[in-house]
Structure formats: C-alpha cells, structure tokens
Design a protein around this motif. Structure first.
Motif, short mmCIF file in Angstrom:
data_model
loop_
_atom_site.label_atom_id
_atom_site.label_comp_id
_atom_site.label_asym_id
_atom_site.label_seq_id
_atom_site.Cartn_x
_atom_site.Cartn_y
_atom_site.Cartn_z
N ALA A 105 0.82 -1.21 0.00
CA ALA A 105 0.06 0.13 0.04
C ALA A 105 0.79 1.33 0.07
O ALA A 105 0.64 2.21 -0.58
CB ALA A 105 -0.91 0.00 1.21
N ARG A 106 1.81 1.36 0.87
CA ARG A 106 2.87 2.55 0.61
C ARG A 106 3.51 2.72 -0.27
O ARG A 106 3.65 3.76 -1.00
CB ARG A 106 3.83 2.29 1.95
N ARG A 107 3.93 1.51 -1.07
CA ARG A 107 4.77 1.61 -2.51
C ARG A 107 3.64 2.43 -3.38
O ARG A 107 4.10 3.12 -4.19
CB ARG A 107 5.24 0.37 -2.91
N LEU A 108 2.31 1.77 -3.59
CA LEU A 108 1.36 2.07 -4.30
C LEU A 108 1.29 3.67 -4.14
O LEU A 108 1.09 4.43 -4.90
CB LEU A 108 0.04 1.36 -4.48
N ARG A 109 1.15 4.03 -2.88
CA ARG A 109 0.83 5.53 -2.34
C ARG A 109 1.81 6.28 -3.00
O ARG A 109 1.69 7.31 -3.64
CB ARG A 109 0.49 5.56 -1.11
N GLU A 110 3.11 6.00 -3.00
CA GLU A 110 3.87 6.93 -3.34
C GLU A 110 4.08 6.91 -4.96
O GLU A 110 4.34 7.93 -5.30
CB GLU A 110 5.47 6.44 -2.82
N ALA A 111 3.67 5.58 -5.58
CA ALA A 111 3.68 6.00 -7.07
C ALA A 111 2.31 6.85 -7.43
O ALA A 111 2.41 7.52 -8.47
CB ALA A 111 3.38 4.55 -7.53
N VAL A 112 1.46 6.67 -6.74
CA VAL A 112 0.11 7.76 -7.00
C VAL A 112 0.61 8.94 -6.77
O VAL A 112 0.39 10.01 -7.50
CB VAL A 112 -0.94 7.18 -6.16
N GLN A 113 1.56 9.21 -5.62
CA GLN A 113 2.01 10.85 -5.39
C GLN A 113 2.89 11.25 -6.38
O GLN A 113 2.63 12.27 -6.95
CB GLN A 113 2.69 10.54 -4.09
N ARG A 114 3.53 10.43 -6.90
CA ARG A 114 4.74 11.07 -7.90
C ARG A 114 4.03 11.04 -9.38
O ARG A 114 4.12 11.95 -9.95
CB ARG A 114 5.71 9.91 -7.97
N THR A 115 3.06 10.50 -9.53
CA THR A 115 2.26 10.44 -10.94
C THR A 115 1.53 11.72 -10.79
O THR A 115 1.40 12.32 -11.70
CB THR A 115 1.31 9.04 -11.03
N GLY A 116 0.80 11.72 -9.67
CA GLY A 116 -0.04 13.20 -9.51
C GLY A 116 0.75 14.42 -9.65
O GLY A 116 0.42 15.32 -10.35
N ARG A 117 1.94 14.47 -8.96
CA ARG A 117 2.89 15.42 -9.41
C ARG A 117 3.42 15.81 -10.82
O ARG A 117 3.45 16.84 -11.43
CB ARG A 117 4.10 15.42 -8.33
N ALA A 118 3.59 14.44 -11.41
CA ALA A 118 3.93 14.61 -12.80
C ALA A 118 2.83 15.16 -13.67
O ALA A 118 3.16 15.99 -14.54
CB ALA A 118 4.26 13.02 -13.39
N LEU A 119 1.73 14.82 -13.30
CA LEU A 119 0.44 15.16 -13.85
C LEU A 119 0.26 16.86 -13.90
O LEU A 119 0.06 17.59 -14.70
CB LEU A 119 -0.79 14.90 -13.36
N ALA A 120 0.77 17.45 -12.37
CA ALA A 120 0.56 18.59 -12.21
C ALA A 120 1.91 19.45 -12.86
O ALA A 120 1.53 20.63 -13.32
CB ALA A 120 0.81 18.94 -10.77
N ASP A 121 2.77 18.83 -12.96
CA ASP A 121 4.18 19.50 -13.75
C ASP A 121 3.84 19.31 -15.24
O ASP A 121 4.86 19.87 -16.07
CB ASP A 121 5.30 18.78 -13.32
N GLU A 122 2.98 18.60 -15.88
CA GLU A 122 2.97 18.35 -17.34
C GLU A 122 4.09 17.65 -17.69
O GLU A 122 4.59 17.79 -18.71
CB GLU A 122 2.54 19.60 -18.09
N ALA A 123 4.54 16.61 -16.87
CA ALA A 123 5.63 15.96 -17.17
C ALA A 123 5.26 14.38 -17.20
O ALA A 123 4.36 13.91 -16.73
CB ALA A 123 6.70 16.07 -16.07
N PRO A 124 6.11 13.70 -17.95
CA PRO A 124 5.79 12.26 -18.09
C PRO A 124 6.08 11.43 -16.82
O PRO A 124 6.98 11.67 -16.18
CB PRO A 124 7.05 11.56 -19.06
#
Length: 199
Positions: A75-94
C-alpha cells in the motif's frame, strides 16, 4: 465523516485521522502521508490495522479487511507511485515508468464489489481484502489520467502539504487540497499577519 468544523464524531480532528475533504480517492490515499514538504512527514498508515481502517472510511468497503505487513508495504509503495504520478500530471511531465507499472499491476487485481441489500436500503462491499481496495485506488488514478481532469491536477499551495488534488473550480484557480485544512490554515496565517502588522 468530518463536519464543517473539522471534527469527527463530535471531537476535534486528530493528526492521525484520514483526510477525504474535496479529494479524489487516489489523492486521499496519497494524503495518508502528511506534511510531505517538511523534514518530518507524518505517517498515517503506521500499522496494518490503519490500512483496514482507511479502507472502510474511504467507502471502498464496509468491513475492514484483514491486512498484513506485506499488504501495508504494498500500500505504501502504491501510495508513493500515486503521489509521484500526481505530481507529474501537475508538472505536465511524463510519469516514471516504474510507477505506471506498479499502478497498472495494482489495478489489474479484482476490486471490491458492491452488493445491494434485498430492500435496496443499503450497500455492502465484498472483495479480496486489501488487494481489492488498492485496486480501486489504482483504477481511480487511471480513470483520472484518461479524463479531461488530468490537466486540472495541482499540488497543494501549502508548502508543508504537497498533496495532489483536482481543481474542479470554474475559474481553475483553486490553491489548496482542501479549504477545511490547508486553506483554513492559510487564512489563519494571513489573519494573524494582518493583526500583527495593524491596519
């Protein structure tokens, strides 16, 4: 559920309480690690039982699944993947490929399934424990990425927070993950600064 004063069940909300205000499921899950912008982030998923509690409070299931340490680690590993992907979307980055692979793997698992009672008055959720709940979290992020709201992902304007959120305001000018928490805190700070500096 929280009331307008940030209370839960008649008491003041504690730091360990989960946050669901104005949040998509995936980003409410990311918020189980608080104070990301500080030197001492606050872990809300400290024990497997906390994951079971989040599963119920999020509405993903009506009965807390039995969770193991392995479930908590996943769960924690998935959470951090979600967090990083959310930040990538906010930054318009892959986003990172390994994060997408982890999200896709979680989403591939069967989700919790709703079952309507005979009198149609209530719903009970059935699923494969924590795996089913985490699948729902991953699928929610995938749905977001496939929607027009992917361009509305922002990072909370509170430097100590760092939680992604979806700005659904008409003007697209929302700054906080929630007005009940970070937004209210910012208002208090502004008020105090004005009071100290005078008119």
């Amino acid at each position: 559920m929280d009331d307008k004063g940030g209370r839960r069940g008649g008491r003041q909300r504690a730091k360990a309480d989960f946050r669901f205000d104005d949040a998509r499921l995936c980003f409410a899950f990311a918020a189980t690690l608080a104070d990301r912008g500080t030197d001492t982030p606050f872990e809300r998923l400290t024990r497997p039982e906390d994951l079971g509690r989040w599963s119920v409070e999020s509405g993903c299931t009506t009965v807390a699944p039995v969770c193991t340490e392995a479930d908590l680690d996943h769960a924690r590993r998935l959470r951090e993947a979600v967090q990083r992907t959310g930040r990538a979307l906010a930054d318009e980055a892959p986003p990172a490929r390994e994060d997408i692979a982890l999200i896709n793997s979680a989403a591939a698992e069967p989700t919790s399934v709703p079952e309507l009672s005979a009198d149609a008055a209530s719903v009970h959720w059935h699923g494969d424990g924590a795996t089913g709940v985490l699948s729902m979290v991953a699928r929610d992020l995938i749905e977001l990425c496939h929607s027009e709201h992917r361009t509305r992902v922002r990072i909370c304007g509170n430097p100590a927070c760092g939680t992604p959120f979806v700005d659904t305001s008409r003007a697209g000018a929302r700054r906080w993950c929630s007005m009940k928490t970070c937004g209210a805190l910012a208002k208090k700070r502004t008020y105090r600064a004005r009071s100290q500096n005078g008119p």
